[in-house]
Design a protein around this motif. Structure first.
Motif, PDB file in Angstrom:
ATOM      1  N   SER A   3       0.845  -1.190   0.000  1.00 40.93           N
ATOM      2  CA  SER A   3       0.000   0.000   0.000  1.00 40.93           C
ATOM      3  C   SER A   3       0.884   1.244   0.000  1.00 40.93           C
ATOM      4  O   SER A   3       1.726   1.409   0.885  1.00 40.93           O
ATOM      5  N   ASP A   5       0.635   5.301   0.146  1.00 37.29           N
ATOM      6  CA  ASP A   5      -0.358   6.281   0.549  1.00 37.29           C
ATOM      7  C   ASP A   5       0.257   7.671   0.639  1.00 37.29           C
ATOM      8  O   ASP A   5       1.188   7.903   1.409  1.00 37.29           O
ATOM      9  N   THR A  21      -0.858   7.461  -4.576  1.00 38.93           N
ATOM     10  CA  THR A  21      -1.559   6.482  -3.744  1.00 38.93           C
ATOM     11  C   THR A  21      -2.059   5.335  -4.608  1.00 38.93           C
ATOM     12  O   THR A  21      -2.759   5.567  -5.603  1.00 38.93           O
ATOM     13  N   ASP A  23      -2.636   0.615  -4.353  1.00 39.14           N
ATOM     14  CA  ASP A  23      -2.445  -0.654  -3.665  1.00 39.14           C
ATOM     15  C   ASP A  23      -2.138  -1.749  -4.687  1.00 39.14           C
ATOM     16  O   ASP A  23      -2.583  -1.686  -5.834  1.00 39.14           O
ATOM     17  N   LYS A  25      -2.437  -5.946  -4.715  1.00 42.46           N
ATOM     18  CA  LYS A  25      -2.875  -7.134  -3.998  1.00 42.46           C
ATOM     19  C   LYS A  25      -1.920  -8.297  -4.242  1.00 42.46           C
ATOM     20  O   LYS A  25      -1.123  -8.284  -5.182  1.00 42.46           O
ATOM     21  N   CYS A  59       3.404   0.619   3.103  1.00 39.44           N
ATOM     22  CA  CYS A  59       3.058  -0.487   3.995  1.00 39.44           C
ATOM     23  C   CYS A  59       3.123  -1.808   3.238  1.00 39.44           C
ATOM     24  O   CYS A  59       2.701  -1.898   2.080  1.00 39.44           O
ATOM     25  N   ASP A  62       0.097  -5.388   6.819  1.00 39.39           N
ATOM     26  CA  ASP A  62      -0.433  -4.447   7.808  1.00 39.39           C
ATOM     27  C   ASP A  62       0.659  -3.620   8.481  1.00 39.39           C
ATOM     28  O   ASP A  62       0.384  -2.858   9.410  1.00 39.39           O
ATOM     29  N   CYS A  64       3.597  -0.776   8.468  1.00 39.40           N
ATOM     30  CA  CYS A  64       4.200   0.393   7.829  1.00 39.40           C
ATOM     31  C   CYS A  64       5.713   0.246   7.911  1.00 39.40           C
ATOM     32  O   CYS A  64       6.284   0.156   9.000  1.00 39.40           O
ATOM     33  N   SER A 184       3.053  -9.993  -4.924  1.00 41.35           N
ATOM     34  CA  SER A 184       2.654  -8.666  -5.391  1.00 41.35           C
ATOM     35  C   SER A 184       3.810  -8.156  -6.239  1.00 41.35           C
ATOM     36  O   SER A 184       4.936  -8.074  -5.748  1.00 41.35           O
TER      37      SER A 184
END
Length: 329
Positions: A3, A5, A21, A23, A25, A59, A62, A64, A184
């Motif tokens: 992620s 951001d 920003t 993501d 998966k 991140c 979960d 960072c 990913s």
């Protein structure tokens, strides 16, 4: 799995990227496209932890791993560089083993042998890097990047040093590996065809920002603006005189485009007479440059069959209204 951001970065006083920003998966391949120097590789380097100073958050899962407040050196990331970055003084198995310094000798040997077999490199394991072909060197680089079972694979122009056929085969092979391992993957390339064929999603960077992020098909079929359309597709921007004839009115901040393969020429008369300025044979198709007689605007046309057309001929331009796209400038 990954992620990004509100990512931004500056070098000295120069802003390179801002408000990025997106993501990625697990099992997803995302390609970042943009002009040279727009900051694509900087994003990869920041995710890998090679570029520490930046704004926003990166991140993994979960956790960072990177921001102004947090910097974690150890990350579950594999990085494949454009020039492969292999060590010339080490042989194939030593290059792969280099990433496994935390394992015991027996564990390292077992893992290296697994990778040599998986990437069809067993018979080359004692060879020096200069003794390998470009495709073999790339397989060594990929094996080393995957040695520690990363969750994220970063690829910076990974196919640029390969010839066309090897490039195609390697792309399909690597895509299968990414899907099998449920990684990913983030790819940086300048090749739009490569991006469209390998990616689940594509992000386009222009003027420091991510201006569109969507599935490969959606971003091709529905470009957000003229920059994206020009970057991914071969298009013609239609002049106002053409639009008036079709009774189309668009706002000043909009533009009407059509993909070049949707434009047809024939001797069947309509309101759009054009002169053929040039004809180029491109193998399985022809490219023609034509000029609208009414406005002197030039258009590029792609056709499989040019009948008996010649340079300086006057013919007629045909475009189906449903093939027109009105997008932001």
């Amino acid at each position: 799995m990954v992620s990004i951001d509100n990512f931004g970065i500056s070098f000295n006083e120069t802003k390179i990227l801002e408000d990025i920003t997106f993501d990625v998966k697990a099992g997803e391949i995302v390609t970042i496209l943009g002009a040279s120097g727009c900051g694509k590789t900087t994003i990869l380097r920041s995710i890998a932890g090679l570029q520490k100073e930046h704004e926003g958050y990166i991140c993994i899962g979960d956790v960072c791993v990177s921001s102004k407040e947090i910097y974690k050196k150890d990350r579950e990331v594999g990085y494949i560089f454009q020039d492969y970055a292999l060590f010339p003084h080490l042989n194939v198995e030593e290059n792969i083993a280099f990433a496994l310094f935390k394992l015991s000798k027996s564990e390292k040997t077992k893992r290296v042998n697994e990778l040599l077999e998986q990437f069809n490199l067993t018979e080359h394991k004692t060879k020096q890097i200069h003794q390998l072909s470009g495709g073999q060197q790339q397989r060594v680089a990929i094996a080393r990047a995957l040695a520690n079972n990363p969750k994220i694979l970063l690829l910076d122009e990974p196919f640029s040093n390969l010839d066309a056929m090897l490039r195609y085969k390697t792309k399909i092979w690597l895509k299968d590996i990414i899907k099998q391992l449920n990684l990913s993957a983030i790819l940086v390339t300048h090749d739009k065809k490569e991006a469209l064929s390998i990616s689940d999603k594509i992000g386009i960077i222009n003027d420091k920002k991510l201006i569109q992020f969507d599935s490969a098909k959606n971003i091709f079929d529905k470009p957000a603006n003229l920059y994206v359309a020009n970057f991914l597709c071969e298009i013609n921007k239609l002049p106002n005189i053409y639009l008036k004839t079709l009774n189309l009115e668009i706002q000043e901040n909009k533009v009407c485009i059509v993909k070049i393969d949707k434009c047809k020429l024939s001797k069947e008369k309509n309101d759009f007479l054009v002169e053929i300025l040039d004809i180029s044979f491109c193998g399985d198709y022809y490219e023609l440059i034509v000029q609208l007689k009414q406005s002197k605007d030039t258009l590029l046309i792609k056709m499989n069959n040019i009948e008996d057309f010649k340079i300086s001929d006057f013919v007629y331009l045909h475009i189906n209204k449903q093939d027109l796209m009105i997008i932001d400038k």
